[in-house]
Write a protein that holds these residues in place. Structure first.
Motif, PDB file in Angstrom:
ATOM      1  N   VAL A  88       0.841  -1.174   0.000  1.00 25.21           N
ATOM      2  CA  VAL A  88       0.000   0.000   0.000  1.00 25.21           C
ATOM      3  C   VAL A  88       0.881   1.230   0.000  1.00 25.21           C
ATOM      4  CG1 VAL A  88      -1.740   1.271   1.280  1.00 25.21           C
ATOM      5  CG2 VAL A  88      -1.839  -1.204   1.200  1.00 25.21           C
ATOM      6  N   GLY A  89       0.704   2.099  -0.968  1.00 23.93           N
ATOM      7  CA  GLY A  89       1.495   3.314  -1.053  1.00 23.93           C
ATOM      8  C   GLY A  89       0.934   4.378  -0.148  1.00 23.93           C
ATOM      9  N   GLY A  90       1.079   4.230   1.106  1.00 19.11           N
ATOM     10  CA  GLY A  90       0.543   5.142   2.096  1.00 19.11           C
ATOM     11  C   GLY A  90       0.368   4.406   3.394  1.00 19.11           C
ATOM     12  N   LEU A  91      -0.443   4.921   4.287  1.00 14.67           N
ATOM     13  CA  LEU A  91      -0.625   4.306   5.587  1.00 14.67           C
ATOM     14  C   LEU A  91      -2.026   3.762   5.683  1.00 14.67           C
ATOM     15  CD1 LEU A  91       0.496   3.767   8.426  1.00 14.67           C
ATOM     16  CD2 LEU A  91      -0.370   5.995   9.100  1.00 14.67           C
ATOM     17  N   MET A  92      -2.147   2.530   6.034  1.00 20.47           N
ATOM     18  CA  MET A  92      -3.449   1.916   6.203  1.00 20.47           C
ATOM     19  C   MET A  92      -3.576   1.448   7.635  1.00 20.47           C
ATOM     20  SD  MET A  92      -5.200  -1.231   4.129  1.00 20.47           S
ATOM     21  CE  MET A  92      -5.384  -0.234   2.668  1.00 20.47           C
ATOM     22  N   LEU A  93      -4.656   1.798   8.288  1.00 19.59           N
ATOM     23  CA  LEU A  93      -4.890   1.400   9.662  1.00 19.59           C
ATOM     24  C   LEU A  93      -5.994   0.370   9.698  1.00 19.59           C
ATOM     25  CD1 LEU A  93      -4.850   4.903  11.398  1.00 19.59           C
ATOM     26  CD2 LEU A  93      -2.973   3.296  11.155  1.00 19.59           C
TER      27      LEU A  93
ATOM     28  N   LEU B  46       5.429   7.157   0.453  1.00 19.82           N
ATOM     29  CA  LEU B  46       6.098   8.089  -0.436  1.00 19.82           C
ATOM     30  C   LEU B  46       6.179   9.454   0.235  1.00 19.82           C
ATOM     31  CD1 LEU B  46       4.286   7.204  -3.798  1.00 19.82           C
ATOM     32  CD2 LEU B  46       6.295   6.110  -2.761  1.00 19.82           C
ATOM     33  N   THR B  47       7.318  10.130   0.085  1.00 17.57           N
ATOM     34  CA  THR B  47       7.503  11.447   0.681  1.00 17.57           C
ATOM     35  C   THR B  47       7.846  12.455  -0.411  1.00 17.57           C
ATOM     36  OG1 THR B  47       9.831  10.941   1.154  1.00 17.57           O
ATOM     37  CG2 THR B  47       8.228  10.529   2.902  1.00 17.57           C
ATOM     38  N   GLU B  48       7.492  13.707  -0.174  1.00 13.11           N
ATOM     39  CA  GLU B  48       7.662  14.730  -1.205  1.00 13.11           C
ATOM     40  C   GLU B  48       9.117  15.136  -1.358  1.00 13.11           C
ATOM     41  OE1 GLU B  48       4.969  17.976  -0.858  1.00 13.11           O
ATOM     42  OE2 GLU B  48       5.387  18.691  -2.896  1.00 13.11           O
TER      43      GLU B  48
ATOM     44  N   THR C  99       8.448  10.378  -3.709  1.00 14.98           N
ATOM     45  CA  THR C  99       9.283   9.213  -4.001  1.00 14.98           C
ATOM     46  C   THR C  99       9.365   8.277  -2.795  1.00 14.98           C
ATOM     47  OG1 THR C  99      11.298  10.395  -3.330  1.00 14.98           O
ATOM     48  CG2 THR C  99      10.683  10.485  -5.668  1.00 14.98           C
ATOM     49  N   GLY C 100       9.755   7.046  -3.056  1.00 14.76           N
ATOM     50  CA  GLY C 100       9.920   6.042  -2.006  1.00 14.76           C
ATOM     51  C   GLY C 100      10.575   4.803  -2.581  1.00 14.76           C
ATOM     52  N   THR C 101      10.581   3.745  -1.803  1.00 18.98           N
ATOM     53  CA  THR C 101      11.250   2.505  -2.202  1.00 18.98           C
ATOM     54  C   THR C 101      10.307   1.322  -2.036  1.00 18.98           C
ATOM     55  OG1 THR C 101      13.368   3.404  -1.460  1.00 18.98           O
ATOM     56  CG2 THR C 101      13.261   1.028  -1.809  1.00 18.98           C
TER      57      THR C 101
ATOM     58  N   LEU D 260       5.876   9.164  -7.796  1.00 19.73           N
ATOM     59  CA  LEU D 260       4.517   9.613  -8.090  1.00 19.73           C
ATOM     60  C   LEU D 260       4.572  11.099  -8.430  1.00 19.73           C
ATOM     61  CD1 LEU D 260       1.355   9.146  -7.963  1.00 19.73           C
ATOM     62  CD2 LEU D 260       1.517   9.961  -5.596  1.00 19.73           C
ATOM     63  N   LYS D 261       3.933  11.470  -9.550  1.00 20.05           N
ATOM     64  CA  LYS D 261       3.827  12.882  -9.914  1.00 20.05           C
ATOM     65  C   LYS D 261       2.353  13.275  -9.944  1.00 20.05           C
ATOM     66  CE  LYS D 261       6.461  15.038 -12.744  1.00 20.05           C
ATOM     67  NZ  LYS D 261       7.209  15.529 -13.935  1.00 20.05           N
ATOM     68  N   THR D 262       2.058  14.468  -9.421  1.00 18.76           N
ATOM     69  CA  THR D 262       0.684  14.969  -9.413  1.00 18.76           C
ATOM     70  C   THR D 262       0.668  16.393  -9.933  1.00 18.76           C
ATOM     71  OG1 THR D 262       0.711  16.000  -7.210  1.00 18.76           O
ATOM     72  CG2 THR D 262       0.310  13.608  -7.311  1.00 18.76           C
TER      73      THR D 262
END
Length: 211
Positions: free
Chosen positions: A15-20, A63-65, A76-78, A187-189
């Motif tokens: 998951v590209g982010g945080l899931m609780l 991912l962090t800016e 970006t992230g790994t 990721l680009k937005t």
């Protein structure tokens, strides 16, 4: 184009982010009264020929800016380490395995408009072990990026992009039997993207196919 004619042996997601996730509590009676037990039995057969399998080190990454401009925002992230292991005693001749990635749209937790999966790209790491039996896949950049190779600004939405692959399954098994790699994610937005938390499921699938 290589056809994924064989069924996927294994699939995993990050998951590209945080899931609780929350777990509800269970209430038990203080006095159960009469009770009886049930013996639960199972016969598990031995795996005679081993297996070709895929594992992922972690189930999420963030991912962090970094590298944003006035025209766009970039994150970006790994990718967590991905490992393919072949424990089979006999590997069929004339086959090769490969791992693909397919991302879903980034969905906002507060109902923000989705960020299309085509805006997520990756740059697979070189596979340094062995003598070339396993090779890294090609870089895929976000759809709004300038291509770094002809036509590779497609993002990871199609499921046709290789993370890495064995050029010959039998040769890879004979050389080592277990192979790990990772990838840089980008990721680009749009510059005016709605703020908030987003998540996307990136599914990694292992296939084996004939030449």
């Amino acid at each position: 184009m290589i056809s994924k004619g064989a069924a996927a042996r294994c699939a995993a997601g990050i998951v590209g982010g945080l899931m609780l996730a929350s777990v509800g509590s269970l209430a038990f009676a203080a006095d159960p009264g009469d009770s009886s037990g049930v013996d639960v039995k199972v016969d598990i057969a031995a795996v005679e020929n081993g297996a070709l399998s895929l594992t992922v080190e972690d189930t999420e990454t963030t991912l962090t800016e970094g590298g944003s401009t006035a025209a766009y925002r970039q994150f970006t992230g790994t990718l967590p380490t991905v490992t393919v292991t072949d424990t089979r005693d006999d590997v069929p001749a004339g086959v090769f395995w490969y791992v693909t990635g397919q991302a879903g749209d980034f969905v906002g937790t507060a109902g923000q408009p989705n960020i299309p999966a085509t805006q997520l790209g990756w740059s697979p790491a070189d596979v340094l072990d062995g003598n070339g039996e396993v090779a890294a896949g090609s870089e895929v950049v976000p759809a709004s990026d300038t291509p770094t190779q002809p036509g590779n600004n497609t993002g990871l939405a199609s499921g046709e992009d290789f993370l890495y692959l064995a050029l010959d399954s039998a040769d890879a098994k004979a050389a080592q039997g277990s192979w790990s790699t990772t990838a840089d994610l980008k990721l680009k937005t749009a510059a005016n993207v709605a703020p908030g938390s987003y998540s996307s499921l990136l599914t990694l699938s292992l296939f084996e196919d004939t030449y």
